[in-house]
Write an enzyme that holds these catalytic residues in place. Structure first.
Site, PDB file in Angstrom:
ATOM      1  N   PRO A  48      12.460 -55.038  40.923  1.00 49.63           N
ATOM      2  CA  PRO A  48      12.471 -53.594  40.641  1.00 49.63           C
ATOM      3  C   PRO A  48      11.737 -52.781  41.705  1.00 49.63           C
ATOM      4  O   PRO A  48      10.568 -53.041  41.984  1.00 49.63           O
ATOM      5  CB  PRO A  48      11.740 -53.504  39.291  1.00 49.63           C
ATOM      6  CG  PRO A  48      10.824 -54.694  39.282  1.00 49.63           C
ATOM      7  CD  PRO A  48      11.505 -55.770  40.070  1.00 49.63           C
ATOM      8  N   ASP A  87      10.463 -50.262  38.746  1.00 50.50           N
ATOM      9  CA  ASP A  87       9.029 -50.505  38.603  1.00 50.50           C
ATOM     10  C   ASP A  87       8.388 -49.158  38.302  1.00 50.50           C
ATOM     11  O   ASP A  87       8.387 -48.271  39.158  1.00 50.50           O
ATOM     12  CB  ASP A  87       8.490 -51.095  39.913  1.00 50.50           C
ATOM     13  CG  ASP A  87       7.290 -51.976  39.681  1.00 50.50           C
ATOM     14  OD1 ASP A  87       6.658 -51.841  38.624  1.00 50.50           O
ATOM     15  OD2 ASP A  87       6.981 -52.798  40.564  1.00 50.50           O
ATOM     16  N   TRP A 567       2.085 -56.121  39.487  1.00 47.79           N
ATOM     17  CA  TRP A 567       2.719 -57.365  39.968  1.00 47.79           C
ATOM     18  C   TRP A 567       2.870 -58.380  38.831  1.00 47.79           C
ATOM     19  O   TRP A 567       3.772 -59.221  38.863  1.00 47.79           O
ATOM     20  CB  TRP A 567       1.903 -57.978  41.109  1.00 47.79           C
ATOM     21  CG  TRP A 567       2.001 -57.161  42.364  1.00 47.79           C
ATOM     22  CD1 TRP A 567       1.055 -56.349  42.895  1.00 47.79           C
ATOM     23  CD2 TRP A 567       3.138 -57.069  43.226  1.00 47.79           C
ATOM     24  NE1 TRP A 567       1.518 -55.745  44.034  1.00 47.79           N
ATOM     25  CE2 TRP A 567       2.793 -56.176  44.273  1.00 47.79           C
ATOM     26  CE3 TRP A 567       4.410 -57.648  43.226  1.00 47.79           C
ATOM     27  CZ2 TRP A 567       3.682 -55.854  45.293  1.00 47.79           C
ATOM     28  CZ3 TRP A 567       5.295 -57.326  44.247  1.00 47.79           C
ATOM     29  CH2 TRP A 567       4.927 -56.437  45.266  1.00 47.79           C
ATOM     30  N   GLN A 603       7.387 -59.995  50.366  1.00 53.24           N
ATOM     31  CA  GLN A 603       7.309 -60.454  48.980  1.00 53.24           C
ATOM     32  C   GLN A 603       6.896 -61.921  48.848  1.00 53.24           C
ATOM     33  O   GLN A 603       6.758 -62.418  47.733  1.00 53.24           O
ATOM     34  CB  GLN A 603       8.647 -60.233  48.268  1.00 53.24           C
ATOM     35  CG  GLN A 603       9.062 -58.776  48.193  1.00 53.24           C
ATOM     36  CD  GLN A 603       8.062 -57.913  47.446  1.00 53.24           C
ATOM     37  OE1 GLN A 603       7.347 -58.390  46.567  1.00 53.24           O
ATOM     38  NE2 GLN A 603       7.979 -56.647  47.815  1.00 53.24           N
ATOM     39  N   TRP A 607       6.203 -60.432  45.068  1.00 54.50           N
ATOM     40  CA  TRP A 607       7.060 -60.769  43.936  1.00 54.50           C
ATOM     41  C   TRP A 607       7.434 -62.242  43.894  1.00 54.50           C
ATOM     42  O   TRP A 607       7.398 -62.880  42.837  1.00 54.50           O
ATOM     43  CB  TRP A 607       8.320 -59.904  43.978  1.00 54.50           C
ATOM     44  CG  TRP A 607       9.140 -59.975  42.730  1.00 54.50           C
ATOM     45  CD1 TRP A 607       8.695 -59.842  41.445  1.00 54.50           C
ATOM     46  CD2 TRP A 607      10.539 -60.202  42.644  1.00 54.50           C
ATOM     47  NE1 TRP A 607       9.751 -59.955  40.561  1.00 54.50           N
ATOM     48  CE2 TRP A 607      10.896 -60.175  41.274  1.00 54.50           C
ATOM     49  CE3 TRP A 607      11.552 -60.408  43.590  1.00 54.50           C
ATOM     50  CZ2 TRP A 607      12.201 -60.353  40.830  1.00 54.50           C
ATOM     51  CZ3 TRP A 607      12.845 -60.573  43.147  1.00 54.50           C
ATOM     52  CH2 TRP A 607      13.172 -60.551  41.788  1.00 54.50           C
ATOM     53  N   LYS A 640       7.387 -48.399  62.912  1.00 50.23           N
ATOM     54  CA  LYS A 640       7.803 -48.268  61.528  1.00 50.23           C
ATOM     55  C   LYS A 640       8.591 -46.969  61.380  1.00 50.23           C
ATOM     56  O   LYS A 640       8.258 -45.952  61.983  1.00 50.23           O
ATOM     57  CB  LYS A 640       6.564 -48.255  60.622  1.00 50.23           C
ATOM     58  CG  LYS A 640       6.878 -48.423  59.149  1.00 50.23           C
ATOM     59  CD  LYS A 640       5.589 -48.549  58.350  1.00 50.23           C
ATOM     60  CE  LYS A 640       5.903 -48.736  56.861  1.00 50.23           C
ATOM     61  NZ  LYS A 640       4.664 -48.858  56.056  1.00 50.23           N
ATOM     62  N   LYS A 643       9.329 -40.573  58.465  1.00 53.40           N
ATOM     63  CA  LYS A 643       9.924 -39.253  58.280  1.00 53.40           C
ATOM     64  C   LYS A 643       9.224 -38.235  59.171  1.00 53.40           C
ATOM     65  O   LYS A 643       9.836 -37.314  59.698  1.00 53.40           O
ATOM     66  CB  LYS A 643       9.803 -38.835  56.811  1.00 53.40           C
ATOM     67  CG  LYS A 643      10.688 -39.614  55.858  1.00 53.40           C
ATOM     68  CD  LYS A 643      10.489 -39.139  54.430  1.00 53.40           C
ATOM     69  CE  LYS A 643      11.274 -40.003  53.450  1.00 53.40           C
ATOM     70  NZ  LYS A 643      11.015 -39.622  52.049  1.00 53.40           N
TER      71      LYS A 643
END
Length: 1189
Positions: A48, A87, A567, A603, A607, A640, A643
């Site tokens: 999620p 999430d 988590w 992850q 996760w 990275k 914006k």
């Protein structure tokens, strides 16, 4: 099939929008699920994301991987439930609300009210759900947004409670202190994973501080170095390494005596000599390594230190172990009550000598190692109420009187000043290093001891490692190294957070701490409390109490304040999203572990880790069987995506310009699917359109155009020949492309079963290149009907079957484009499915012919070598050459080249003769070279000897080696792959490089005779004429199916040469342009010119080419006879026919088997006209009939 536009006019994004509308109209995703609902399950877990931000390329990448795999499994026949998840809890949401409401401290939330705060959090959780659905749907991903799951739903949270209760019952939960990364901005501890997400290079103060040794005769002081001065008020110990050598040194100018590690002497301040120096605080320090002014070049006295440390003399040396137990004077008096056990030297191997002084200051409340070594050395006791001198907001508590209320980072300057005033500051400066910041609030993290609830991960370590072995990862090195190492070093997991918006811990504890109840269901809480529960968030359950089972005098049990780390919630997802064990028990237990998960490399510590820990603790199994781990998508500049910097194009911009299919293929054909980084380039997406989709589309368009042409010419709808008949085709290229298609099917199935998505696109590229540049290109005559209708139908049916099969294979990868092609192609076959995604992935049908695939591959190699020779000698393809010799020892291969494939080689290379030669020494000398890359590792030190003998092999040795397939050299058996045989061209005597030249790769040698031949001149001129005709067709915007008459007019005074060329090359020209080249004298007066151009100096000729619509030609004598000699009737018939639409008239003749009756002319009797007797549909037809007649 409906006609299609040119590739340049085909808008991939617009077609994708139409496909989305079509899918929506037939409820495609829902229909696919319904069609497979009784089939075996394929369980996919979707991690999620937070919905508080917009989706970016990382989400699109992971979503594409998930969509490809689940589409593929659905097309294999599995039922694949795909539910989107959100999430909803944790820092991302709280941080936004804190900013929005101006919340700075924990007290602000309590003052506002947890109920109002949590409802504010709930209100923004689904803020961008609509935008997510739009982007995800536009990328072609099929997933259920209507039946999604949210971690804030009561059912999800109830399962999380059940998971915790199971762990608690198994003795895997405990409460304790843990030094953790702590965000003062978000007022909560973070997991180690979260702490590693946002490192920055920042300047921090670096200071060296003196800790006077109690009772030392030389008044020596330990020196410790730190970049966190704010931790010094909490100092309780100094730590050394028991194995290091330490020295006591005196500064010759200040008289100060210090104890440091011998290997760190260079870190000491180097000072200038001072007059009348007292043994007071050090003055301004200099950088290590600076020279001391006035130093002598004379030999240093005994005990003096040389070089950078010449201002110090050594007083003694000793091992670190001998320092353990020494007491020192505290810097501050805030912890005097601990004097009996604290403020002494301890030892541990975590002390290194790569920086600092070899003496580490320990503040157990603010360092993980500090806490550990102070417990082990009994400076403090485990379980004791540790005094943490910094509050939840990162400010000093009242106990630290001099700095109370100051934010720790702001207090650094004041602490340094205080140390200087106390005479304890030895050296100060600034130090730039990589430091962790909170990934949400962007504030610097501190390490701080916090009370927390833990899961005992360390006791599960061996089982975790064993379960990891049972999983399959792509790429496997992430599993074997990164994830394995993380599990091997696993520490107990702090699962609680002292926050508000999250799933509350289901622990109710009595005031005396003696009674603990763990709630594992809503039903149990309602039963024990007597309160109806409708929501499990803090503000709806914190007030609920449970009466003590010991009696009223023991009061009630209240819930602990903490909530779960989010988590823990996402790690519970395999159970919570289906509300197990309260529902779906059979579904879960029959299909656990799940089949597939996919997320980013980060992850492995997030996760993937929590999934593995909880499934191991609950069921002793991994949570998943197969996993794809992707890397990070960076901006084109390697930074990275930001914006603020605007260093990347928005996903909507790329989707609108090039379409989702192109973006999908670009992403999965990159290093990012192998867990490496990708620098995203918009031009890279365009290159996919150019290199993949346009050639693919053009092959499809060529099929449709020629199928329509066949329908027009034959008057019958095109229906592809059945596959069984096609597989019996005697045409070598039909056999080859059928085999290559089966190889594609086999390869994609094999790679997709291995979850290696990144290997599929390169293979598809090669397949499409072969389809367009070999099958279509070499078969143009057949596909255009110039070798007969039956052969044309076979070729078109083969192309149809190849395109349909490849579309089905590639449907999971490019769901839109394959749907577009399928919807048009299904109109002429018995494909009953409404969408290509309802079809099954093709299985291998018929035998693959590896020999013919190899032969065609070698043919293309030969053609490439010959083209290179032509290029080197500036001999364009339109210039015919007399002879080409192909040298190869394999007669089967030579038989293929000079037999089945001969005509394709000769035509493609414009060579008149192809000569095979299996005598490899006739035109070449042989040389053997060892393959160092293969043999080096295997042979080791023997490589030199073997290499020397390989290079010394004679031609006879090499031929024997090629025949046997192996050779033994210096006791080592070498195979064909170990030795490269190089064939070097041996030019025949008397010939130069301009006369004859060759090219090869060690396997095959191609020789071209480059000598001019007058007999080939006319063929070259004919090619020039054909080229001009084809270019003029394009200039006139004619489609390949558009029929025209082509007229030639010589503009030369002497027309004999052009006439000679047209006569001798008539057959070639007619084959190339699909109709005869007509003399301009045959152009009828009523003709419509479509294009016309004059050319000068083309192979010493000047001429004009005219393209005209096919015009009717009448045999006036035959029509006059038909009209009984009546000239007026004859003219009436001719005028009527000229007034008719040409294509309709052609259709009438086809329906009448070459005859029509004209009976509509007033006052004129009917007349039966025969095609080819009374009338001709084009000048070309008339020309051919009269020429053969």
């Amino acid at each position: 099939m409906e006609e299609v536009c040119e590739g340049k006019d085909f808008s991939f994004p617009l077609q994708e929008e139409k496909v989305l509308e079509y899918w929506n109209s037939i409820k495609a995703f829902e229909t696919q699920l319904a069609k497979t609902q009784n089939n075996p399950e394929y369980i996919f877990y979707d991690g999620p994301p937070f919905a508080t931000g917009l989706p970016h390329y990382g989400h699109i990448l992971a979503g594409t991987i998930k969509d490809i795999v689940t589409r593929y499994q659905s097309m294999l026949g599995f039922h694949v439930t795909r539910r989107f998840g959100w999430d909803c809890h944790g820092l991302p949401v709280e941080n936004e609300i804190d900013k929005k409401l101006g919340i700075k401290r924990r007290a602000d939330v309590l003052e506002m009210g947890i109920d109002k705060y949590n409802e504010a959090c709930r209100s923004i959780v689904t803020r961008y759900v609509e935008e997510w659905e739009q982007v995800i749907t536009r990328t072609g991903r099929w997933i259920d947004f209507r039946n999604d799951y949210k971690t804030m739903d009561l059912k999800f949270m109830e399962t999380v409670w059940w998971v915790f209760a199971q762990l608690y019952e198994r003795g895997l939960v405990y409460r304790g202190f843990k030094v953790m990364p702590y965000s003062t901005g978000c007022k909560t501890p973070l997991s180690n994973f979260e702490a590693g997400q946002n490192y920055k290079d920042v300047p921090d103060p670096e200071i060296m501080v003196a800790f006077p040794i109690i009772g030392d005769p030389d008044k020596a002081a330990f020196l410790a170095w730190t970049t966190t001065p704010w931790t010094l008020p909490s100092n309780l110990a100094l730590c050394v390494n028991a194995n290091f050598k330490y020295v006591k040194v005196r500064n010759k100018y200040t008289g100060k005596v210090y104890v440091v590690a011998e290997s760190r002497l260079s870190a000491l301040p180097t000072e200038k000599p001072k007059s009348n120096v007292a043994n007071g605080p050090a003055g301004d320090s200099k950088k290590p390594g600076s020279k001391v002014k006035g130093s002598s070049d004379k030999k240093a006295q005994e005990g003096d230190l040389a070089g950078d440390n010449a201002s110090y003399e050594k007083l003694g040396e000793f091992l670190g172990a001998s320092l353990v137990g020494m007491k020192y004077e505290p810097l501050f008096g805030y912890f005097k009550e601990l004097s009996d056990t604290a403020f002494r030297v301890i030892a541990d191997n975590y002390v290194t000598d790569d920086s600092g002084t070899g003496v580490v200051h320990c503040a157990p409340a603010f360092g993980e190692d500090d806490y550990r070594v102070c417990i082990e050395s009994e400076i403090i006791s485990k379980g004791e109420n540790l005094v943490v001198a910094v509050d939840d907001d990162g400010c000093f508590i009242e106990k630290i009187t001099d700095f109370s209320g100051q934010y720790v980072k702001d207090a650094d300057k004041n602490i340094i000043e205080a140390l200087k005033a106390k005479g304890r500051l030895v050296k100060s400066g600034s130090f730039t290093h990589s430091y962790p910041f909170c990934w949400r609030s962007d504030t610097p993290l501190i390490y701080r001891a916090v009370p927390s609830w833990f899961v005992k991960v360390e006791t599960l370590k061996e089982q975790l490692l064993e379960n990891n072995k049972q999983t399959y990862w792509v790429p496997d090195y992430v599993k074997e190294k990164r994830f394995h190492n993380w599990l091997e070093n696993a520490r107990d997991w702090a699962i609680s957070r002292s926050r508000f918006w999250g799933t509350p811990l289901p622990l109710w504890i009595s005031e005396d701490g003696e009674e603990v109840i763990v709630i594992d269901s809503v039903e149990k809480l309602e039963k024990l409390s007597g309160v109806k529960v409708f929501d499990l968030h803090r503000h709806n359950i914190d007030h609920i109490t449970i009466p003590s089972s010991r009696g009223p005098e023991f009061g009630v049990l209240r819930r602990v304040e903490d909530v779960f780390d989010c988590w823990f919630e996402s790690g519970s997802m395999p159970y919570a999203y289906i509300h197990y064990p309260f529902e779906n028990v059979e579904l879960f237990e029959k299909n656990f572990p799940g089949n597939f998960v996919a997320e980013g490399l980060d992850q492995t510590r997030g996760w993937f880790y929590t999934l593995m820990v909880l499934s191991t603790a609950l069921f002793g199994k991994p949570a998943f069987r197969n996993l794809i781990c992707n890397g990070l998508v960076l901006a084109e500049d390697g930074k990275k995506m930001s914006k603020k910097l605007k260093n990347y194009p928005s996903p909507s911009e790329v989707l609108n310009d090039y379409g989702a299919d192109a973006l999908r293929l670009y992403l999965i054909n990159s290093p990012v699917v192998r867990a490496e980084t990708l620098r995203f380039k918009k031009e890279g997406v365009y290159s996919v359109v150019r290199d993949v989709f346009l050639p693919w589309y053009n092959a499809y368009r060529f099929l449709v155009q020629n199928a329509k042409r066949l329908e027009i010419e034959g008057g019958v709808t095109f229906v592809p020949v059945d596959l069984g008949t096609l597989q019996k085709s005697l045409n070598v290229l039909d056999q080859w492309i059928n085999s290559a298609t089966q190889s594609l099917v086999c390869f994609v199935r094999q790679e997709m079963d291995g979850y290696r998505l990144y290997t599929v696109v390169p293979y598809l590229l090669k397949f499409l290149d072969n389809l367009t540049n070999i099958y279509v290109r070499f078969n143009r005559k057949r596909l255009k009907g110039r070798t007969g209708e039956e052969d044309c139908r076979t070729a078109l049916s083969t192309l149809y079957n190849v395109l349909l099969t490849s579309c089905k294979v590639m449907a999971p990868f490019t769901p839109f484009f394959t749907e577009v092609l399928y919807q048009n192609m299904r109109k002429v076959c018995n494909e009953s499915e409404d969408s290509i995604h309802f079809c099954r992935i093709p299985e291998e049908e018929g035998k693959r012919d590896e020999q013919i695939e190899k032969s065609v591959s070698r043919m293309m190699t030969i053609i490439d070598f010959a083209r290179n020779i032509r290029d080197r000698h500036n001999k364009p393809i339109k210039s015919p050459l007399r002879e080409m010799i192909v040298v190869h020892p394999d007669m089967d291969f030579l038989d293929d080249i000079t037999g089945k494939l001969r005509e394709y080689v000769l035509e493609e290379l414009n060579v008149r003769s192809l000569v095979p030669c299996n005598d490899t020494l006739k035109y070449a000398s042989l040389r053997a070279e060892p393959d160092f890359s293969l043999l080096g590792k295997r042979l080791g030190k023997s490589m030199g000897v073997v290499a020397k003998e390989v290079k010394a092999m004679t031609q006879g040795d090499i031929l024997a080696f090629e025949k046997a397939g192996e050779v033994t050299i210096a006791t080592h058996c070498l195979k064909m792959a170990d030795i490269k045989v190089v064939r070097e061209f041996k030019r025949p005597d008397g010939l130069t490089e301009k006369d004859i030249d060759a090219g090869g790769d060690g396997d095959v040698l191609v020789i071209l005779d480059l000598r001019p031949d007058e007999s080939l001149l006319e063929a070259g001129v004919a090619r020039e004429v054909v080229t001009r005709i084809q270019k003029l067709r394009k200039k006139a915007s004619l489609e390949p199916t558009d029929l025209v008459d082509v007229y030639f007019e010589s503009l030369d005074e002497d027309k004999s040469f052009s006439q000679q060329v047209l006569n001798s090359q008539e057959h070639y020209i007619r084959e190339a342009i699909g109709s005869p080249l007509l003399p301009v004298t045959m152009m009828p007066p009523h003709v419509v010119i479509l294009g016309e151009e004059s050319f000068h100096g083309i192979s010493k000729m000047s001429f004009k080419i005219s393209l005209a619509r096919p015009a009717l030609v009448f045999d006036s004598d035959a029509i006059l006879a038909l009209c009984s000699g009546n000239t007026k009737f004859m003219q009436g018939v001719q005028i009527y026919l000229l007034s008719r639409d040409h294509s309709n008239l052609k259709s009438d003749f086809q329906r009448g088997n070459g005859k029509i009756v004209v009976s509509c002319i007033e006052n004129q009797p009917p007349a039966e006209l025969v095609l080819g007797k009374h009338v001709f549909l084009s000048v070309g037809e008339y020309y051919l009939r009269t020429k053969t007649g």
